[in-house]
Design a protein around this motif. Structure first.
Motif, PDB file in Angstrom:
ATOM      1  N   VAL A   1      43.530  39.147  19.439  1.00  0.00           N
ATOM      2  CA  VAL A   1      42.261  39.219  18.713  1.00  0.00           C
ATOM      3  C   VAL A   1      41.289  38.352  19.494  1.00  0.00           C
ATOM      4  N   GLY A   2      40.323  38.975  20.118  1.00  0.00           N
ATOM      5  CA  GLY A   2      39.418  38.208  20.957  1.00  0.00           C
ATOM      6  C   GLY A   2      38.168  38.973  21.290  1.00  0.00           C
ATOM      7  N   PHE A   3      37.346  38.359  22.118  1.00  0.00           N
ATOM      8  CA  PHE A   3      36.062  38.939  22.494  1.00  0.00           C
ATOM      9  C   PHE A   3      36.228  39.746  23.768  1.00  0.00           C
ATOM     10  N   ASN A   4      35.847  41.017  23.702  1.00  0.00           N
ATOM     11  CA  ASN A   4      35.907  41.902  24.856  1.00  0.00           C
ATOM     12  C   ASN A   4      34.680  41.656  25.719  1.00  0.00           C
ATOM     13  N   ASP A   5      34.911  41.108  26.932  1.00  0.00           N
ATOM     14  CA  ASP A   5      33.805  40.749  27.817  1.00  0.00           C
ATOM     15  C   ASP A   5      33.047  41.970  28.323  1.00  0.00           C
ATOM     16  N   VAL A   6      33.664  43.131  28.282  1.00  0.00           N
ATOM     17  CA  VAL A   6      33.020  44.345  28.781  1.00  0.00           C
ATOM     18  C   VAL A   6      32.243  45.040  27.668  1.00  0.00           C
ATOM     19  N   LYS A   7      32.884  45.183  26.481  1.00  0.00           N
ATOM     20  CA  LYS A   7      32.233  45.848  25.354  1.00  0.00           C
ATOM     21  C   LYS A   7      31.325  44.915  24.556  1.00  0.00           C
ATOM     22  N   TYR A   8      31.424  43.607  24.812  1.00  0.00           N
ATOM     23  CA  TYR A   8      30.630  42.607  24.106  1.00  0.00           C
ATOM     24  C   TYR A   8      30.874  42.668  22.599  1.00  0.00           C
ATOM     25  N   GLU A   9      32.120  42.752  22.225  1.00  0.00           N
ATOM     26  CA  GLU A   9      32.457  42.753  20.808  1.00  0.00           C
ATOM     27  C   GLU A   9      33.841  42.181  20.599  1.00  0.00           C
ATOM     28  N   ALA A  56      48.283  42.063  44.434  1.00  0.00           N
ATOM     29  CA  ALA A  56      47.160  41.694  45.287  1.00  0.00           C
ATOM     30  C   ALA A  56      47.278  40.241  45.712  1.00  0.00           C
ATOM     31  N   PHE A  57      46.705  39.957  46.872  1.00  0.00           N
ATOM     32  CA  PHE A  57      46.590  38.610  47.436  1.00  0.00           C
ATOM     33  C   PHE A  57      45.198  38.544  48.024  1.00  0.00           C
ATOM     34  N   TRP A  58      44.340  37.635  47.503  1.00  0.00           N
ATOM     35  CA  TRP A  58      42.936  37.728  47.864  1.00  0.00           C
ATOM     36  C   TRP A  58      42.207  36.412  47.706  1.00  0.00           C
ATOM     37  N   LEU A  59      40.943  36.423  48.167  1.00  0.00           N
ATOM     38  CA  LEU A  59      40.040  35.277  48.092  1.00  0.00           C
ATOM     39  C   LEU A  59      38.771  35.697  47.374  1.00  0.00           C
ATOM     40  N   LEU A  60      38.193  34.754  46.637  1.00  0.00           N
ATOM     41  CA  LEU A  60      36.955  35.018  45.904  1.00  0.00           C
ATOM     42  C   LEU A  60      36.093  33.763  45.938  1.00  0.00           C
ATOM     43  N   GLY A  61      34.769  33.949  46.070  1.00  0.00           N
ATOM     44  CA  GLY A  61      33.853  32.822  46.071  1.00  0.00           C
ATOM     45  C   GLY A  61      33.935  32.026  44.773  1.00  0.00           C
ATOM     46  N   ASN A  62      33.858  30.709  44.876  1.00  0.00           N
ATOM     47  CA  ASN A  62      34.107  29.832  43.730  1.00  0.00           C
ATOM     48  C   ASN A  62      33.072  29.958  42.616  1.00  0.00           C
ATOM     49  N   LEU A  63      31.923  30.561  42.889  1.00  0.00           N
ATOM     50  CA  LEU A  63      30.916  30.717  41.842  1.00  0.00           C
ATOM     51  C   LEU A  63      31.307  31.757  40.800  1.00  0.00           C
ATOM     52  N   ALA A  64      32.326  32.566  41.065  1.00  0.00           N
ATOM     53  CA  ALA A  64      32.808  33.548  40.091  1.00  0.00           C
ATOM     54  C   ALA A  64      34.265  33.256  39.777  1.00  0.00           C
ATOM     55  N   ARG A  65      34.605  33.258  38.502  1.00  0.00           N
ATOM     56  CA  ARG A  65      35.996  33.067  38.083  1.00  0.00           C
ATOM     57  C   ARG A  65      36.517  34.409  37.593  1.00  0.00           C
ATOM     58  N   HIS A  66      37.482  34.958  38.294  1.00  0.00           N
ATOM     59  CA  HIS A  66      37.915  36.323  38.012  1.00  0.00           C
ATOM     60  C   HIS A  66      38.466  36.446  36.587  1.00  0.00           C
ATOM     61  N   THR A  67      38.152  37.567  35.974  1.00  0.00           N
ATOM     62  CA  THR A  67      38.415  37.990  34.590  1.00  0.00           C
ATOM     63  C   THR A  67      37.449  37.328  33.608  1.00  0.00           C
ATOM     64  N   TYR A  68      36.708  36.310  34.027  1.00  0.00           N
ATOM     65  CA  TYR A  68      35.646  35.746  33.197  1.00  0.00           C
ATOM     66  C   TYR A  68      34.365  36.486  33.590  1.00  0.00           C
TER      67      TYR A  68
END
Length: 692
Positions: free
Chosen positions: A193-201, A245-257
């Motif tokens: 039970v939580g907030f869907n970041d994509v549907k905004y609900e 997957a094995f990958w790198l991402l810029g620190n200004l974005a936190r994946h899944t957030y």
């Protein structure tokens, strides 16, 4: 968080604090990046050099002479073999009149127009990269729940991205007794039970698969260098559905957030354009230095995918891979960057001249990934889609895999060279544009050169952002599932424990494979940097690309509901234990064994106390810290207050003494005025009496 722990560990009495700080700074400057190195890393593996590029060469063109020689039968074949052997022994091929586009397999026949008298340039010294981070995963029973480990954080979170069918659980990431990190994927239900970041609900949903993702976000980041890992892929090579997957991402974005990525992912541009002004959250058009960000420097979170692996049975030149020489199973190595270019090729079609990037070189058994060129990015809250929407590009090549890559260990590597506008003395201060190169078992896969990005005119460039590491297995209906929903199948819910309507949308054999958990295993992860290159740095917030203040100011975008902070402080000891557990065995109940911690029975209930550099609730994780903190938290001096010097300290001490003594002096004066006097020598055994 880690920096705070380090300051507490090094805290000194006031009389020696300045000396201690000086020594610590000297130690940091002369250090060889020991703060993140696992001592279990073999000495022989603590330096690496760049690997050679062997492109996927076209076959050599035959001239009339070679065609005539080909008709001579076996003698010609023997000559070819001899020529090939001689080349391997070091004989130099005769030069051609004009250079060939690629190096040729065999010496060319045509002589040069005139003998060369030019002295060959001296060979450049081999570049050496030194180890700056390693995790060998040799300590069993490590867990990665938030607050447990200085290097990694495992998510306890639903994944709303990419039609994910899984829930990320901290329980599904751990180290085993064979010295491996294990990311376990299983067919198991989780109701959220939580907030869907994509549907905004807010919603109640049941995910029918559990998996894991670990990130080094805001803990360990690096800018430029070499990263490699030894990995055994999960599942079966011919059954689609898992997405390791094995990958790198810029620190200004936190994946899944998702909120942290909007208008941030995957921007890598410092050009001020009409599009970047409206679509890039932190663009080069900004002239106000908020959050410590630099004037005129565009920021974002580009993505470097060492690999995304898709298993399956669809072969090359068939089905969706009809026009590609690489089919399933394959790995996709990519650089995802914004802004994207227009015009762009249609998915499934090879690009026409001018539609895609130049300066791309692929290796053997590879192909440009024409099935996916990137993403159109639109966000729900945007008020002007025409100005704020943007394309991002996935510059990727697919590399053919086989059954041996699943369940057996192979080495995956990326080399990341930063752009340099000023150049160096070695290249006569000429601007360079950087590159990214990918390798599998030291064999070349792909090179993306910054010159190609620069020539595109979009403003995109090779990343200079501090980037963090991610390891995960996703399960998504967008990856490795049937492209078209089978007949009579709704493809609305995917559950291996359900009936026909819940199981008909999977790839053939997927649920049989998932009858047992699929394990993605990592033997080790290592990062290297060139200590002679000042652009290459360790740290999530550097002077050139700060992130700390921006994240602090937008912290809610990096948190879940109920979180007090984006990351918890690392817990050192305090985990439950048993005083009777064998101290010579590495177990949580024994606090990692006698060399790592002890179980204190003085606490009620008994709890772990860690030794040396060991940390975590059960003392199973090595401590870690940046040797140089490029963007430390503010001090009083940052606010304009200068601390007292030696004379000032003396004055403060005298004034403090007077203030402490003043109440006693005033009390005695008041007693005398009231008629009290002391009889005999002073001391606690004497009393005061009233004088008549």
């Amino acid at each position: 968080m880690i920096d705070t722990a380090r300051r507490r560990r090094n805290e000194a009495p006031p009389s020696t604090r300045w000396c201690t700080i000086s020594l610590l700074l000297l130690s940091a400057l002369t250090s060889s990046h020991a703060g993140w190195i696992d001592p279990d890393t073999p000495k022989a593996e603590r330096t690496v050099s760049p690997l050679p590029i062997v492109p996927n060469l076209p076959p050599p063109k035959e001239n009339a002479k070679s065609k005539n020689e080909a008709n001579k039968g076996e003698e010609s074949k023997d000559d070819a073999k001899t020529t090939h052997r001689r080349k391997r022994k070091g004989e130099t091929a005769a030069p051609t009149a004009t250079p060939t586009y690629f190096p040729t397999f065999y010496p060319t026949d045509g002589p040069s127009e005139a003998p060369s008298t030019v002295t060959p340039a001296p060979t450049e010294p081999i570049r050496v990269y030194d180890l700056v981070f390693s995790d060998e995963f040799n300590t069993p029973h490590r867990t990665f729940e938030d607050g447990n480990d200085p290097r990694w954080t495992a998510l306890e979170k639903n994944d709303y991205t990419n039609d994910a069918q899984h829930y990320y659980s901290t329980e599904n990431a751990y180290t085993d007794t064979s010295g491996n990190l294990v990311i376990k994927s299983e067919a198991a239900d989780t109701t959220i039970v939580g907030f869907n970041d994509v549907k905004y609900e807010k919603e109640r949903v049941t995910k029918h698969f559990k998996s894991a993702m670990i990130q080094s976000w805001n803990k360990f980041c690096f800018t430029g260098g070499v990263m490699e890992a030894e990995i055994a892929l999960p599942g079966k090579h011919n059954v689609g559905g898992l997405w390791p997957a094995f990958w790198l991402l810029g620190n200004l974005a936190r994946h899944t957030y998702v909120g942290s990525s909007e208008h941030i992912w995957p921007w890598s541009s410092s050009a001020c354009t009409d599009k970047s002004r409206t679509a890039q959250l932190i663009s080069a058009c900004n002239r106000v230095e908020h959050y410590g960000l630099h004037n005129g420097v565009g920021r974002g979170a580009p993505e470097i995918d060492v690999f995304e692996v898709q298993a399956g049975s669809q072969k090359a030149n068939t089905g969706p891979f009809l026009k590609m020489p690489v089919g399933q199973p394959f790995l996709s190595s990519s650089y995802q960057v914004a802004p994207g270019r227009l015009p762009r090729p249609g998915e499934g079609w090879w690009p026409a001249p001018g539609q895609w990037y130049d300066n791309l070189t692929g290796g053997l058994n590879t192909s440009l990934n024409i099935a996916f060129y990137g993403t159109y990015n639109h966000f729900r809250d945007d008020t002007d889609p025409a100005a704020q929407d943007y394309w991002s590009d996935a510059i990727s090549y697919n590399r053919q895999l086989n059954a041996s890559h699943f369940g057996k260990f192979h080495k995956y590597r990326v080399e990341w060279e930063l752009p340099d506008k000023n150049g160096t003395a070695a290249n006569n201060y000429t601007e360079t544009f950087g590159y990214i190169r990918w390798f599998l078992d030291d064999l070349f896969i792909l090179e993306v050169k910054g010159e190609g990005l620069n020539a595109s005119g979009t403003g995109a460039e090779i990343s200079s952002e501090p980037m963090y590491m991610l390891l995960n297995t996703a399960i998504s209906s967008q990856w490795g599932f049937p492209l078209k929903c089978p007949a009579m199948c709704p493809c609305k819910e995917y559950d291996c424990h359900g009936g026909f309507q819940e199981t008909c949308g999977f790839s053939e054999g997927f649920c049989d494979m998932m009858a047992r958990p699929a394990e993605y295993k990592v033997n080790w992860v290592r990062v290297y940097q060139d200590k002679n290159d000042p652009k290459q740095k360790v740290g999530c917030s550097t002077k050139e690309r700060p992130t700390r203040k921006f994240i602090e100011a937008h912290r809610k975008k990096y948190m879940q509901a109920g979180d007090l902070h984006p990351l918890k402080t690392i817990q050192r000891g305090g985990g439950g234990c048993s005083p009777t557990a064998p101290a010579n065995v590495t177990l949580p109940q024994s606090c990692g064994g006698h060399s790592r911690g002890t179980c204190s029975s003085q606490r009620k209930p008994a709890a772990c106390e860690c030794k040396g550099n060991w940390t975590g609730p059960h003392c199973l994780s090595l401590g870690g810290f940046d040797d140089v903190v490029w963007d430390p938290p503010e001090t009083w001096a940052d606010l304009g207050f200068t601390g007292p010097r030696a004379a000032g300290i003396l004055i403060v001490c005298v004034l403090a003494g007077i203030m402490l003594a003043a109440p006693a002096i005033l009390k005695k004066g008041r007693q005398r005025r009231q008629g009290y006097s002391r009889v005999g020598p002073s001391g606690p055994e004497y009393e005061q009496r009233l004088v008549a």
